[in-house]
Design a protein around this motif. Structure first.
Motif, mmCIF file in Angstrom:
data_model
loop_
_atom_site.group_PDB
_atom_site.id
_atom_site.type_symbol
_atom_site.label_atom_id
_atom_site.label_comp_id
_atom_site.label_asym_id
_atom_site.label_seq_id
_atom_site.Cartn_x
_atom_site.Cartn_y
_atom_site.Cartn_z
ATOM 1 N N PRO A 211 0.954 -1.389 0.044
ATOM 2 C CA PRO A 211 -0.058 0.096 0.044
ATOM 3 C C PRO A 211 0.840 1.253 -0.197
ATOM 4 N N TRP A 212 0.196 2.036 -0.784
ATOM 5 C CA TRP A 212 1.076 3.608 -0.891
ATOM 6 C C TRP A 212 0.047 4.668 -0.911
ATOM 7 N N THR A 213 -0.348 5.259 0.099
ATOM 8 C CA THR A 213 -1.428 6.421 -0.050
ATOM 9 C C THR A 213 -0.954 7.804 -0.641
ATOM 10 N N ARG A 214 -1.782 8.616 -1.179
ATOM 11 C CA ARG A 214 -1.306 9.774 -1.565
ATOM 12 C C ARG A 214 -1.785 11.202 -0.722
ATOM 13 N N GLY A 215 -1.480 12.179 -0.925
ATOM 14 C CA GLY A 215 -1.722 13.402 -0.076
ATOM 15 C C GLY A 215 -2.340 14.590 -0.948
ATOM 16 N N VAL A 216 -2.670 15.725 -0.378
ATOM 17 C CA VAL A 216 -3.007 16.726 -0.948
ATOM 18 C C VAL A 216 -2.483 18.119 -0.147
ATOM 19 N N ASP A 217 -2.374 19.189 -0.963
ATOM 20 C CA ASP A 217 -1.643 20.310 -0.423
ATOM 21 C C ASP A 217 -2.829 21.262 0.132
ATOM 22 N N LEU A 218 -2.943 21.202 1.578
ATOM 23 C CA LEU A 218 -4.187 21.805 2.102
ATOM 24 C C LEU A 218 -4.065 23.366 2.174
ATOM 25 N N GLU A 219 -2.796 23.854 1.978
ATOM 26 C CA GLU A 219 -2.650 25.179 1.727
ATOM 27 C C GLU A 219 -2.924 25.868 0.395
ATOM 28 N N ARG A 220 -2.495 24.979 -0.786
ATOM 29 C CA ARG A 220 -2.723 25.417 -2.085
ATOM 30 C C ARG A 220 -4.252 25.197 -2.360
ATOM 31 N N PHE A 221 -4.848 24.046 -2.050
ATOM 32 C CA PHE A 221 -6.280 23.570 -2.593
ATOM 33 C C PHE A 221 -7.044 23.986 -0.971
ATOM 34 N N SER A 222 -8.090 24.913 -1.321
ATOM 35 C CA SER A 222 -8.810 25.451 -0.118
ATOM 36 C C SER A 222 -10.107 26.140 -0.495
ATOM 37 N N PRO A 223 -11.178 26.078 0.193
ATOM 38 C CA PRO A 223 -12.494 26.676 -0.190
ATOM 39 C C PRO A 223 -12.600 28.125 -0.117
ATOM 40 N N THR A 224 -11.326 28.722 0.370
ATOM 41 C CA THR A 224 -11.437 30.210 0.599
ATOM 42 C C THR A 224 -11.847 31.076 -0.237
ATOM 43 N N HIS A 225 -11.318 30.719 -1.650
ATOM 44 C CA HIS A 225 -11.477 31.538 -2.714
ATOM 45 C C HIS A 225 -12.442 30.790 -3.822
ATOM 46 N N ARG A 226 -13.736 31.289 -3.874
ATOM 47 C CA ARG A 226 -14.570 30.303 -4.494
ATOM 48 C C ARG A 226 -15.062 31.132 -6.077
ATOM 49 N N HIS A 227 -14.513 30.586 -7.102
ATOM 50 C CA HIS A 227 -14.909 31.241 -8.415
ATOM 51 C C HIS A 227 -16.195 31.226 -8.741
ATOM 52 N N ASP A 228 -16.885 32.348 -9.010
ATOM 53 C CA ASP A 228 -18.119 32.398 -9.427
ATOM 54 C C ASP A 228 -18.465 32.154 -10.784
ATOM 55 N N TRP A 229 -18.653 30.791 -11.244
ATOM 56 C CA TRP A 229 -18.687 30.614 -12.618
ATOM 57 C C TRP A 229 -19.842 31.157 -13.172
ATOM 58 N N THR A 230 -21.103 31.144 -12.673
ATOM 59 C CA THR A 230 -22.325 31.693 -13.164
ATOM 60 C C THR A 230 -22.334 33.150 -13.592
ATOM 61 N N LYS A 231 -21.685 33.803 -12.726
ATOM 62 C CA LYS A 231 -21.452 35.004 -13.040
ATOM 63 C C LYS A 231 -20.490 35.525 -13.787
ATOM 64 N N ALA A 232 -19.359 34.818 -13.928
ATOM 65 C CA ALA A 232 -18.316 35.012 -14.937
ATOM 66 C C ALA A 232 -18.490 34.967 -16.252
ATOM 67 N N PHE A 233 -19.505 33.817 -16.518
ATOM 68 C CA PHE A 233 -19.617 33.405 -18.034
ATOM 69 C C PHE A 233 -21.289 33.421 -18.232
ATOM 70 N N ASN A 234 -22.166 34.168 -17.366
ATOM 71 C CA ASN A 234 -23.574 34.414 -17.462
ATOM 72 C C ASN A 234 -24.174 33.004 -17.858
ATOM 73 N N VAL A 235 -24.168 31.843 -17.128
ATOM 74 C CA VAL A 235 -24.503 30.882 -17.338
ATOM 75 C C VAL A 235 -25.577 30.295 -16.105
ATOM 76 N N PRO A 236 -26.122 29.377 -16.282
ATOM 77 C CA PRO A 236 -26.971 29.024 -15.109
ATOM 78 C C PRO A 236 -26.367 28.099 -14.306
ATOM 79 N N GLY A 237 -26.618 27.751 -12.960
ATOM 80 C CA GLY A 237 -26.089 26.761 -12.235
ATOM 81 C C GLY A 237 -27.088 25.366 -12.020
ATOM 82 N N PRO A 238 -26.717 24.340 -11.514
ATOM 83 C CA PRO A 238 -25.459 24.095 -10.928
ATOM 84 C C PRO A 238 -24.393 23.999 -12.028
#
Length: 341
Positions: A157-184
């Motif tokens: 077995p050999w697990t993997r990891g994730v860079d928790l500083e780089r990948f964060s929910p802090t900054h969330r891109h608003d795709w619907t506003k940026a491209f004027n498209v519907p969600g989800p």
């Protein structure tokens, strides 16, 4: 230790193998090890058939031997089953020296997807390659079970990891506003290539908008076929994390990955995951349950189910996967050459 790592996948390539191994190499060096990476940049190369962005070394044996003689390694790990990997394999076998390997890619399935070639002969070749080593590192339990059923031995077995500083929910891109498209917003991030099965995602009848982040040889064809999908090209660093976080569901349609680092990156950004019930999604999302996403044989049903997942549960789940644990497992499985080599 003086650690020699032989790999056909290395910088400037951008993929899960390179991200994993570059992180491991940095971690080993931080622990005081001397690490020499023998990658395609050390050789004359030619474009890989059907995937010219990847370069393959030509006749690497003599140059590999010279590199080894200059570095004087104490251990050898072989990452890939391509020209450099085979050169390292032959070098160690001729001298009766131990080595370890890792199984990063379902190479037979990739060959079948690209060249329509039967997977049976490929598995026999890979079995000979890996079984000659002292240990073969595998990322998930389902991959280990599959390889064991095919006759692979010494699976570790050999697990993997994730860079928790780089990948964060802090900054969330608003795709619907940026491209004027519907969600989800249903988003896929990664290499746009046939083995990633992105067409299966884009063909789904889903509400809202589909977004593909990344580049690769299939991008132009998919853009022509699916004009309503937003293709952003490759994103990096904060833009990439923001893209992950801006999705309502991350869709992972691949049937051939052995883990899928992007699954952890999406979860670290707070975005639930939908995928097929195969190696990778089964081991990561399936283990976490409905609170972080959904897997199954029906990808559309999994996508709709993932919309009901708990975004607040995604990041804590991803935090269980650390690069420190990944490096520990790699370091502990290495097999030193016998003295006085």
């Amino acid at each position: 230790m003086r650690i020699l790592i032989a790999t056909d996948a290395w910088l400037p390539q951008v993929n899960g193998v390179v991200r994993t191994m570059s992180t491991v190499v940095d971690g080993l060096r931080a622990r005081g090890h001397e690490v020499e990476v023998v990658g395609p940049d050390r050789f004359h190369t030619v474009p890989c058939p059907t995937y010219p962005e990847i370069r393959l070394a030509t006749w690497p044996g003599p140059t590999f031997a010279r590199i080894v003689k200059a570095f004087r390694p104490q251990v050898l790990h072989i990452v890939t089953e391509a020209p450099i990997g085979w050169a390292a394999w032959r070098w160690a076998r001729r001298r009766g020296l131990p080595f370890t390997t890792s199984y990063h890619t379902r190479f037979p399935e990739y060959v079948q997807a690209r060249l329509k070639f039967g997977i049976g002969p490929c598995h026999e070749i890979l079995k000979r390659f890996h079984n000659a080593g002292e240990a073969t590192l595998v990322a998930t339990a389902s991959l280990r079970d599959d390889l064991a059923a095919r006759g692979f031995t010494k699976l570790t077995p050999w697990t993997r990891g994730v860079d928790l500083e780089r990948f964060s929910p802090t900054h969330r891109h608003d795709w619907t506003k940026a491209f004027n498209v519907p969600g989800p917003v249903f988003i896929n991030v990664g290499r746009v290539a046939v083995e990633k099965n992105i067409e299966a995602f884009l063909s789904l009848d889903l509400p809202g908008t589909k977004i593909v982040v990344g580049d690769g040889p299939q991008r132009a064809a998919l853009q022509r076929r699916f004009p309503d999908t937003i293709f952003t090209g490759r994103l990096q660093d904060r833009d990439l994390a923001s893209a992950f976080a801006g999705g309502d569901v991350f869709v992972f349609p691949s049937l051939t990955d052995t883990f899928g680092l992007v699954l952890l990156e999406s979860l670290a950004c707070g975005t639930p995951v939908a995928g097929f019930d195969v190696t990778g999604p089964r081991d990561i999302v399936g283990k976490g349950g409905a609170r972080i996403g959904a897997v199954g044989s029906d990808l559309r049903a999994a996508c709709l189910a993932a919309l009901k997942a708990d975004r607040a549960a995604c990041r804590p789940y991803a935090e269980q996967y650390t690069w420190a644990a990944c490096i520990d497992m790699f370091e502990n499985v290495l097999r030193p050459f016998p003295a006085p080599h």
